[in-house]
Design a protein around this motif. Structure first.
Motif, mmCIF file in Angstrom:
data_model
loop_
_atom_site.group_PDB
_atom_site.id
_atom_site.type_symbol
_atom_site.label_atom_id
_atom_site.label_comp_id
_atom_site.label_asym_id
_atom_site.label_seq_id
_atom_site.Cartn_x
_atom_site.Cartn_y
_atom_site.Cartn_z
ATOM 1 N N ALA A 177 43.368 0.975 33.774
ATOM 2 C CA ALA A 177 42.661 0.248 32.720
ATOM 3 C C ALA A 177 42.434 -1.203 33.133
ATOM 4 C CB ALA A 177 43.447 0.321 31.418
ATOM 5 N N VAL A 178 43.446 -1.820 33.780
ATOM 6 C CA VAL A 178 43.296 -3.215 34.210
ATOM 7 C C VAL A 178 42.200 -3.352 35.263
ATOM 8 C CG1 VAL A 178 44.421 -5.075 35.497
ATOM 9 C CG2 VAL A 178 45.594 -4.013 33.592
ATOM 10 N N LEU A 236 44.305 -0.207 26.426
ATOM 11 C CA LEU A 236 43.175 -1.132 26.343
ATOM 12 C C LEU A 236 43.429 -2.354 25.445
ATOM 13 C CD1 LEU A 236 40.129 1.261 26.540
ATOM 14 C CD2 LEU A 236 40.751 -0.507 28.155
ATOM 15 N N PRO A 237 43.939 -2.183 24.223
ATOM 16 C CA PRO A 237 44.125 -3.375 23.379
ATOM 17 C C PRO A 237 45.061 -4.405 24.002
ATOM 18 C CG PRO A 237 44.501 -1.370 22.126
ATOM 19 C CD PRO A 237 44.342 -0.968 23.531
ATOM 20 N N LEU A 238 45.980 -3.938 24.832
ATOM 21 C CA LEU A 238 46.941 -4.852 25.449
ATOM 22 C C LEU A 238 46.283 -5.766 26.460
ATOM 23 C CD1 LEU A 238 49.866 -2.493 26.327
ATOM 24 C CD2 LEU A 238 49.528 -3.876 24.336
ATOM 25 N N ILE A 239 45.124 -5.318 26.977
ATOM 26 C CA ILE A 239 44.556 -6.024 28.114
ATOM 27 C C ILE A 239 43.920 -7.340 27.695
ATOM 28 C CG2 ILE A 239 42.792 -5.829 29.882
ATOM 29 C CD1 ILE A 239 43.580 -2.970 30.182
ATOM 30 N N ALA A 281 46.271 -11.682 33.593
ATOM 31 C CA ALA A 281 45.679 -11.367 34.889
ATOM 32 C C ALA A 281 44.163 -11.243 34.783
ATOM 33 C CB ALA A 281 46.278 -10.083 35.450
ATOM 34 N N VAL A 282 43.667 -10.698 33.663
ATOM 35 C CA VAL A 282 42.222 -10.502 33.528
ATOM 36 C C VAL A 282 41.508 -11.839 33.354
ATOM 37 C CG1 VAL A 282 40.419 -9.398 32.181
ATOM 38 C CG2 VAL A 282 42.542 -8.195 32.600
ATOM 39 N N LEU A 283 42.005 -12.660 32.408
ATOM 40 C CA LEU A 283 41.411 -13.992 32.233
ATOM 41 C C LEU A 283 41.580 -14.800 33.522
ATOM 42 C CD1 LEU A 283 40.037 -15.953 30.296
ATOM 43 C CD2 LEU A 283 42.286 -16.722 29.584
ATOM 44 N N GLY A 284 42.746 -14.639 34.166
ATOM 45 C CA GLY A 284 43.025 -15.357 35.408
ATOM 46 C C GLY A 284 42.017 -15.033 36.485
ATOM 47 N N PRO A 288 53.448 -8.466 23.908
ATOM 48 C CA PRO A 288 52.163 -7.925 24.332
ATOM 49 C C PRO A 288 52.183 -6.414 24.506
ATOM 50 C CG PRO A 288 53.215 -9.062 26.141
ATOM 51 C CD PRO A 288 54.063 -9.303 24.928
ATOM 52 N N SER A 289 53.369 -5.822 24.635
ATOM 53 C CA SER A 289 53.423 -4.371 24.823
ATOM 54 C C SER A 289 53.589 -3.646 23.494
ATOM 55 C CB SER A 289 54.559 -3.995 25.753
ATOM 56 O OG SER A 289 54.556 -4.806 26.886
ATOM 57 N N ALA A 290 53.452 -4.374 22.385
ATOM 58 C CA ALA A 290 53.780 -3.797 21.084
ATOM 59 C C ALA A 290 53.020 -2.515 20.780
ATOM 60 C CB ALA A 290 53.512 -4.830 19.992
#
Lengths: 196, 223
Positions: free
Chosen positions: A44-45, A107-110, A115-118, B208-210
């Protein structure tokens, strides 16, 4: 061509996002307990990194920079990433339900994965061209994948180990991460030696 | 709860870094030198203070369903302001923090405090909470940076320390040293603060892993 290979290899091994740049530590520590969730999260990342680079790079170069709005970078990028993640989720749910089933929860976690914004910000800071930026995103994603998969192997070994009480849980995980990142330091200088 | 307690809980009892385990990425990345750690702590505290005040003031206006995107936009706005200020007045700090300055946007401490505290409490309480949490973050960062700088570079805020300067353990300032020192510090906290709050006591909001973990909701130990 050589430039692409150098960017790819250094993003995967030398400047590994997790182990040497400390980006995306939260999912690295939180989701790496099992191999299948580690793989799902990393795929997903990679996916989100690629599409968000494909969208944010043109926005920065053709929309923000010509209008002297470069300072809006942070706001615009985080919004674009959040919107894209939502969009990808909706599209996957509608058209590829099987993939949505396996990647959906990650997906919602991303959105809040640094790392993605970075990677989108670094692509601009490094002055990459569009395709260089895409290769860098792919390499960063693959590096994240490699670190996650390797580390989930290390963690499964830790499960059965007899650890002092204070070190149980996060502390021993961090120390294992330290040793894993030590192994990645061995790659330093490899690319320079290969391509002069 | 009086304001003093509200402030001091962020320092030790609910230290965002060492107890709540939030904001790991900037903690590991910017703790190679004490000066960088102080800069990062100050920048994050300013953003946290502004976002907590504004979110708390708007808590009755922001609809519950779209609160996360709203919070993120507000936070991103403040981060941009801080970024511009740092670029203008402290270019050296800007260079040393680099990518981690814009990444304050996705720092879990700030979104976590918005979710856990600011949207439920009055403006003044939220401001004090932000100051306490910001101070706790800075304290933890400086503690880690001191260990890493003194042993890794043999200096403290740039001042050379005799003996240590000739016997540097340079791995401490590199990536593996960051993970190692952080692991040790959390182990020490575990050892000496036996009754520290469990993750389930303060909810999954800041984690963030919630979304995939949900363990705290079930009352289990988090991942």
């Amino acid at each position: 061509m050589t430039k692409f290979i150098i960017i790819l290899l250094s993003a995967v091994f030398i400047n590994n996002y997790v182990l040497s740049r400390f980006l995306g530590i939260c999912p690295f520590l939180g989701v790496s307990k099992k191999l299948d969730s580690a793989t799902g999260m990393s795929i997903a990342v990679i996916f989100v990194m690629l599409i968000s680079t494909a969208v944010t790079w043109p926005i920065q170069m053709y929309l923000l920079n010509p209008n002297n709005l470069g300072y809006l970078q942070t706001i615009v990028f985080i919004l674009v990433i959040a919107a894209l993640v939502q969009l990808v989720e909706i599209v996957l749910k509608r058209y590829i339900p099987s993939l949505h089933k396996s990647l959906g929860v990650y997906l919602p976690l991303i959105t809040t994965n640094c790392a993605v914004l970075g990677v989108t910000i670094l692509n601009i800071d490094e002055g990459y061209t569009f395709w260089e930026a895409m290769v860098n995103s792919l390499g960063s994603g693959l590096g994240f994948f490699l670190a996650m998969v390797m580390f989930s192997g290390v963690r499964s070994k830790l499960e059965g180990a007899d650890i002092p009480k204070s070190f149980k849980g996060l502390p021993i995980t961090l120390i294992a991460a330290s040793i894993t990142s030590l192994s990645f330091m061995g790659f330093g200088g490899v690319v320079e030696n290969l391509f002069g | 709860m009086n304001q003093l307690q509200n402030f001091s809980k962020g320092l030790i009892k609910e230290n965002p870094v060492l107890v709540l385990i939030l904001g790991t990425c900037p903690t590991l990345a910017t703790s190679t030198s004490v000066t960088g750690a102080l800069g990062m702590g100050a920048a994050a505290t300013i953003v946290l203070l502004c976002s907590n005040i504004v979110i708390s003031a708007l808590r009755k206006i922001i609809p519950d369903k779209v609160r996360i995107p709203c919070f993120i936009v507000l936070i991103a706005g403040f981060v941009t302001m801080v970024q511009m200020l740092v670029k203008a007045f402290a270019p050296a700090l800007d260079a040393s923090l680099g990518i981690y300055l814009p990444l304050i946007v996705v720092n879990c401490i700030i979104l976590g405090r918005a979710e856990m505290f600011a949207q439920k409490n009055k403006v003044l309480d939220s401001a004090v909470d932000a100051l306490g949490m910001g101070a706790g973050f800075t304290l933890a960062l400086c503690l880690m940076a001191t260990i890493r700088e003194v042993f890794g570079a043999g200096t403290f805020m740039g001042m050379e320390i005799p003996v240590l300067i000739d016997n540097k353990i340079s791995i401490m300032t590199m990536a593996p040293g960051g993970f190692f020192v952080f692991g040790l510090l959390i182990a020490i906290v575990n050892k000496f603060f036996k009754n520290k709050p469990k993750k389930k006591d303060f909810g999954c909001a800041g984690c963030p892993s919630a979304a995939i973990c949900r363990k705290a909701e079930l009352g289990e130990e988090c991942a």
